[in-house]
Each structure stands twice: as structure tokens, then as C-alpha cells.
Design a protein around this motif. Structure first.
Motif, PDB file in Angstrom:
ATOM      1  N   ARG A  96       9.877   4.842   2.773  1.00 54.06           N
ATOM      2  CA  ARG A  96       9.350   4.387   1.484  1.00 54.06           C
ATOM      3  C   ARG A  96       7.928   4.845   1.235  1.00 54.06           C
ATOM      4  N   ARG A  97       7.326   5.451   2.237  1.00 57.95           N
ATOM      5  CA  ARG A  97       5.964   5.969   2.114  1.00 57.95           C
ATOM      6  C   ARG A  97       4.993   4.857   1.735  1.00 57.95           C
ATOM      7  N   SER A  98       5.181   3.700   2.308  1.00 59.86           N
ATOM      8  CA  SER A  98       4.313   2.574   1.961  1.00 59.86           C
ATOM      9  C   SER A  98       4.326   1.541   3.078  1.00 59.86           C
ATOM     10  N   TRP A  99       3.345   0.674   3.030  1.00 64.07           N
ATOM     11  CA  TRP A  99       3.320  -0.478   3.923  1.00 64.07           C
ATOM     12  C   TRP A  99       3.880  -1.674   3.168  1.00 64.07           C
TER      13      TRP A  99
ATOM     14  N   GLU B 169      -5.417   7.086   7.267  1.00 65.69           N
ATOM     15  CA  GLU B 169      -5.892   6.987   5.872  1.00 65.69           C
ATOM     16  C   GLU B 169      -6.481   5.622   5.547  1.00 65.69           C
TER      17      GLU B 169
ATOM     18  N   ARG C 293       0.859  -1.181   0.000  1.00 64.01           N
ATOM     19  CA  ARG C 293       0.000   0.000   0.000  1.00 64.01           C
ATOM     20  C   ARG C 293       0.894   1.229   0.000  1.00 64.01           C
ATOM     21  N   VAL C 294       0.757   2.033  -1.038  1.00 67.62           N
ATOM     22  CA  VAL C 294       1.619   3.206  -1.180  1.00 67.62           C
ATOM     23  C   VAL C 294       0.837   4.451  -0.772  1.00 67.62           C
ATOM     24  N   PHE C 295       1.456   5.289   0.055  1.00 64.97           N
ATOM     25  CA  PHE C 295       0.823   6.520   0.506  1.00 64.97           C
ATOM     26  C   PHE C 295       1.399   7.706  -0.263  1.00 64.97           C
ATOM     27  N   TYR C 296       0.891   8.874   0.038  1.00 64.69           N
ATOM     28  CA  TYR C 296       1.383  10.113  -0.583  1.00 64.69           C
ATOM     29  C   TYR C 296       2.890  10.252  -0.357  1.00 64.69           C
ATOM     30  N   ASP C 297       3.605  10.835  -1.331  1.00 67.84           N
ATOM     31  CA  ASP C 297       5.062  10.924  -1.140  1.00 67.84           C
ATOM     32  C   ASP C 297       5.435  12.052  -0.185  1.00 67.84           C
TER      33      ASP C 297
ATOM     34  N   GLN D 257      -0.656  -4.897   5.761  1.00 69.69           N
ATOM     35  CA  GLN D 257      -2.088  -4.603   5.733  1.00 69.69           C
ATOM     36  C   GLN D 257      -2.874  -5.714   6.431  1.00 69.69           C
TER      37      GLN D 257
ATOM     38  N   PHE E  72      -0.743   7.557   8.165  1.00 68.66           N
ATOM     39  CA  PHE E  72      -0.979   6.406   7.275  1.00 68.66           C
ATOM     40  C   PHE E  72      -2.121   5.561   7.846  1.00 68.66           C
TER      41      PHE E  72
END
Lengths: 306, 287
Positions: B103-106, B184, A23-27, B111, B181
């Protein structure tokens, strides 16, 4: 997926399998018009254009305001979120000890063909349900020179018409220099004139004229020869634009004063911030001097600075 | 019949998550006097037993040095109301959360881990806090903090700036973004409760300080974010020393016959509490 039949000689032809589990979030570097539109759906949003010549202190202003929140509540408001934390952090970096510099600095904003905005969500102290988004543009001084010199270019920068606040910084270092101060005033006046004549700013805009680097204008914290010129500048701008905008007000700030024993870090930023967060232009004035459709933030065109 | 609750441990590297879990396991598995006690044993306890052994020998509890079995499950009984709750507590590494920020991600699988979680324990270690220190703030103490000296005996001045590295971002900023995060993610039900754990509370010099006051002074951005989003993240802040003291005081710590006595827990009102209190708060409904 069975990849055995795919030739290993052409690895670039291998199909890229999208990993749904990531899951990619806003940079977080900045928001553009589309992101900003989404943000604006949640809570009331103030769009603030930070305008002014190169090195007049626009980026330092937004970085210093963020630094104030990093150290605690500010001007009666609490930090409640930001979709651009990496963007703020990067802009603060050269003024932090982590940069290993001996003197604070701010990286110069380069001209780009996209409007970059930084986001702060704030909540009123003791009334935390009352939240406000503030979107602050970080636009290069070169871009403002272009729109100052061309009404046509000014019209292309549609975000101006959506701006709730147009905060025009006049470089205090130039105002404190007899050789440069007339040009600083003249250029600022010309920028306001271009934005007004193009109809992009008007009664639907609150204009704050911000005299930056105030510690250079009044280094001893009392009236100096330069103060008189600032008074003259205020009178001159008031005469010309006093009735043109929803508001025309003046602020004297020192975002990052050189000597913090005389001027506190973020001197007078609180009054400017309060103007942004608590004053909203009356939209019914739109059209009195313009035929621009404000539209939504998502309708902002990418601005071509060339 | 028991209820099922999933609780996350969130924290950057070396923030005290695994030490907390090791001490918790020691308490509930050992029939000590705590608000939560172990109801039944089932499943594999190898990981928990391994970190407990490290904790008991007063050596740093390092989850990377023990077997890779980070998701643990405990069926615990609330001794106050008899309610039995099965906690699933994934013990993810601090690097997992640092990577999320960078990395701005999970990562794959996260999840699934966070899905349906009811709340989280959010860990902050006083000695691991990266603070946003401005150059003008540091000027006065520059001489004191710098150990390097130039030929004139002054601290050296670097004019080649070090580039911004997200890894060195202030702790408060990383934690706020990790929570954003979570905010969101539509797979969670809000409000999502948080027990904020200030680890190594014995290191906090002013013991008179309430944990929330400490947080407001050391991580003011995170504190503002929490109290202005209390509708989404109801929280309580605890000062916890699961270890009980420095590792160089190992002899003193091991001197306790009942090792539970070395654990220090201070609740939001500065009262002494037990280590299960932060979990009780996560499972309480209407407070």
C-alpha cells in the motif's frame, strides 16, 4: 465527526475525513519531473535518456542493469537505494520465473504525455560516501519517432536539454538484417540530427551510441558479416557528429542474450554504466550551439507526444 | 533510574519475530545466564506468557492465535555494566509490513509505534525468502523444479503470463523499501541501529558461513543497501534459531531440561552468543 445529520440518500456528499495518522510514501512506479528535482538535491545526479526505436531494447537495458544489482555489486558500485523499486520490479517481471513464462520478455513501453524516470542510487565500492543518483528515462520508441521527424516536437521535450547522457540504442536485430540495417542507421542518424539541430543536445551532452542485442550481430562471438556494417555505422556517425557533442562513444551490449552460455547476461552493461556514473558533461559548453536554459529538473514541461 | 528504549521488530510474515520474542521472554523471565536479565516485573505479561507457552511446547508460535496484546514492555538490566533499560517491543504482524510495501503507506497508529524508536531487529527467514530468479537462470533446472508434466513428460509451458503482483516481490526488495520508508521519516534520530536476525539458523546448510556472508549471497540487494548506508543504519547480523530446530524434532527439543540450551545464536564473528546480544548491540552507543 457527527454524521447523523447528513442524508444517507446522498452518500457521495459525505465529507471525506483525511486520516492524518496514515503516512503515504512514494508509489514507486516512476518519478516525474517534480520528484526527480527533489532527488537531485541530495547527491550528484546523472540524467540518462535511453533513446531509440520501438523494441530496440531500452526498457530491457534498464531492467537488466537493475537485475545485475539484484544479484550483487556491479561494475565496482553498490546499490544504495531506489525510489522506484516497484517500477523496476514490474519491468523485470516478464523475464522472471514468477511470470510463469517459458521465454523472457519485456513489456512494451507505451507512449505517454509524461516523462517516466526510474531511479537508482549507487555508491562507489569502498567509498560509500560517494553516492550518485542515476535517473533513467523510460520513453516509448513512438515518442522518439515523433521528435526524430519534427524539430519543433524535439524542442518541446525539455528533458533532453537537461540530459547528461543521451544513450541511443540501435537495434542489433535490425543491424543483423540486410533489409533493415540501413533504415536502422538512417533513423538513428536522423534522431541525432533532429536533437542537435534543435539545440537540445550539444556539447553539454555525452552521447553513447549503443548497439543492442550484440549476440545477434556476432552470434559466434567473433567478427561476422554484420560487424563490418557496424564498423561502417560507427565511422559514418563519427564523421557527422564526432565534434557535435561532449562525447560520442560506441558500446556493444547484450542486455538479455538468448544464449547465456555464449554471452553473459548483461554483456558489456558495466562499461556503459561506468560511463553514466563517472562521466559528467562540461556545462560551460552550454550555449555554444544553443540558447536553452538547462534549468532544474522541476522546470521540465510535460512532453506532449502528439 | 532506568532509561527507556523503544525497539521495533520488523519482518515480513513468518520471519521469526514472535518466536524470538517468546524465547527472549523465557530467558529473561527465567533468570537464565544471559547478558540481559529482567530487572523488575510490572504490567501485563499475558501475551508474553502465552507465546512462551507455545514456544515451550514446540508448536509454531503464532501471534494471531494468541490474545491481541502486541506491545510489550520489559525492564532489562545489562549484566555487564548494570545499566537498566526499559524496552518497549511492539510485536507487529508480518502482514503489517507486507501491507506497508503493497500500500506504500504506514497504517494508522504505526507512526506512534515507530516514533522515538532507537533501532530495530530486522528478521529474515531462510525458508521464506522470495528470490528474483530470471527465466534464463532457471532454464537449466526447470525440469528438476517443476512437478507438473505435459503429455510428453515435459514441464508445461505457460504462455499466458501471470501478472505482476507486489505480494510476490523478492524479499530483499520489500525489505529495502521498508527501510527506505524509515529513512524518509523525520520523526527518527539517525543513526538508527539495526540487528539483522537470520532466523532458523539451524536450517542454513553451510554452518561455517558467517551470517553476513549468508545475507550477501541470498539477499544481495538488501546487503548492498545496508553496507552503503551504514552511516544511517549501523548494523550487525546474527544467525538465530530461537526454536532450536524443526518442529518435527519437538521431542528432541523438549528433551532439554534447560530449554535455553536449544536456542542457537551466532554473532557476526560466527561465535556462539546469547539471544540478548542483538538487543545489547541496539542499546550500545559507540561501537
Amino acid at each position: 465527526m457527527d454524521n447523523q445529520n447528513i442524508s444517507s440518500e446522498n452518500p457521495e456528499e459525505l465529507p471525506v475525513e483525511k486520516d492524518e495518522s496514515i503516512r503515504v510514501f512514494y508509489d514507486g512506479k516512476f518519478l516525474d519531473a517534480t520528484d526527480s528535482d527533489f532527488i537531485a538535491e541530495e547527491v550528484p545526479t546523472q540524467v540518462v535518456i535511453l533513446a531509440g526505436a520501438s523494441e530496440s531494447g531500452k526498457t530491457t537495458l534498464l531492467a537488466s542493469m537493475y537485475e545485475k544489482f539484484s544479484n550483487g555489486k556491479f561494475a565496482g558500485y553498490a546499490f544504495s537505494g531506489s525510489k522506484t523499486l516497484p517500477g523496476f520490479e514490474e519491468r523485470c517481471h516478464l523475464a522472471r520465473i514468477a511470470s510463469m513464462r517459458s521465454k523472457p520478455d519485456t513489456e512494451r513501453t507505451k507512449a505517454k504525455n509524461i516523462i517516466e524516470m526510474l531511479h537508482l542510487k549507487v555508491a562507489k565500492q569502498n567509498y560509500f560516501q560517494e553516492k550518485t543518483n542515476i535517473l533513467l528515462t523510460d520513453i516509448s520508441g513512438e515518442t522518439f519517432r515523433t521528435i526524430r521527424d519534427s524539430t519543433e516536437q524535439c524542442r518541446k521535450m525539455k528533458i533532453l536539454s537537461r540530459a547528461d547522457h543521451f544513450s541511443l540504442l540501435i537495434d542489433g536485430a535490425h543491424l543483423a538484417n540486410v533489409r533493415l540495417r540501413q533504415i536502422a542507421l538512417s533513423d538513428s542518424r536522423a534522431l541525432l540530427r533532429s536533437c542537435f539541430d534543435s539545440g537540445m543536445l550539444g556539447k553539454h551532452t555525452l552521447v553513447e551510441v549503443v548497439f543492442s542485442k550484440w549476440d545477434l550481430i556476432e552470434p559466434r562471438k567473433r567478427k561476422s558479416p554484420h560487424t563490418k556494417f557496424v564498423d561502417f555505422a560507427k565511422g559514418s556517425l563519427n564523421d557527422e557528429f564526432g565534434k557535435a557533442f561532449g562525447k560520442l562513444a560506441f558500446y556493444e551490449i547484450a542486455s538479455r542474450p538468448a544464449d547465456t552460455t555464449k554471452y553473459a547476461f548483461g554483456y558489456n552493461l558495466d562499461s556503459l554504466f561506468l560511463s553514466w556514473v563517472s562521466e559528467t558533461p562540461e556545462r560551460q559548453h552550454l550555449g555554444s550551439n544553443s540558447d536553452i536554459d538547462l534549468g532544474s529538473l522541476g522546470e521540465i514541461d510535460k512532453f506532449a507526444s502528439g | 533510574m532506568s532509561e527507556f528504549e523503544k525497539v521495533l521488530l520488523i519482518g515480513l510474515p513468518s520471519s521469526g519475530k514472535t518466536t524470538f520474542l517468546a524465547a527472549l521472554w523465557y530467558l529473561v523471565d527465567g533468570n537464565h545466564s544471559t547478558m540481559l536479565s529482567l530487572d523488575t516485573l510490572h504490567g501485563d505479561r499475558e501475551y508474553l506468557n502465552a507465546i512462551r507457552s507455545q514456544w515451550l511446547s514446540c508448536t509454531p508460535v503464532d501471534r494471531t492465535r494468541v490474545i491481541n496484546e502486541p506491545i510489550t514492555s520489559m525492564r532489562l538490566k545489562n549484566n555487564g555494566n548494570g545499566r537498566i533499560v526499559e524496552f518497549e517491543i511492539p510485536d507487529l504482524s508480518g502482514e503489517t509490513f507486507l501491507d506497508q510495501w503493497i500500500r506504500r503507506s504506514w497504517s494508522p497508529g504505526f507512526q506512534d509505534i515507530i516514533d522515538d524508536a532507537k533501532g530495530a531487529l530486522l528478521f529474515v527467514h531462510p525458508n521464506e525468502v522470495i528470490e528474483p530468479i530470471r527465466i534464463d537462470q532457471a532454464d537449466l533446472i526447470h525440469h528438476e523444479i517443476s512437478t507438473e508434466r505435459d503429455d510428453n513428460g515435459n514441464p508445461p509451458i505457460y504462455e499466458q503470463p501471470v501478472e505482476w503482483n507486489p505480494r510476490d516481490t523478492p524479499t530483499q526488495v520489500q525489505l529495502v523499501d521498508l527501510l527506505q520508508f524509515v529513512e524518509e521519516y523525520e520523526g527518527l534520530v539517525f543513526p538508527f541501529r539495526l540487528s539483522v536476525i537470520i532466523s532458523a539458523w539451524d536450517l542454513v546448510s553451510n554452518a561455517e558461513l558467517a551470517p553476513e556472508m549468508w545475507l550477501s549471497k541470498r539477499l544481495p540487494l538488501l546487503h548492498q543497501y545496508l553496507y552503503s548506508n551504514i552511516d544511517k543504519f549501523p548494523y550487525k547480523i546474527y544467525g538465530v534459531s530461537a526454536q532450536g530446530g524443526d518442529y518435527d524434532q519437538a521431542e528432541r527439543l523438549m528433551d532439554y531440561q534447560d530449554q535455553s540450551q536449544r536456542i542457537i545464536v551466532v554473532d557476526p564473528d560466527k561465535k556462539r552468543s546469547d539471544l540478548t546480544a542483538p538487543l545489547i548491540w541496539l542499546m550500545s552507543e559507540n561501537e
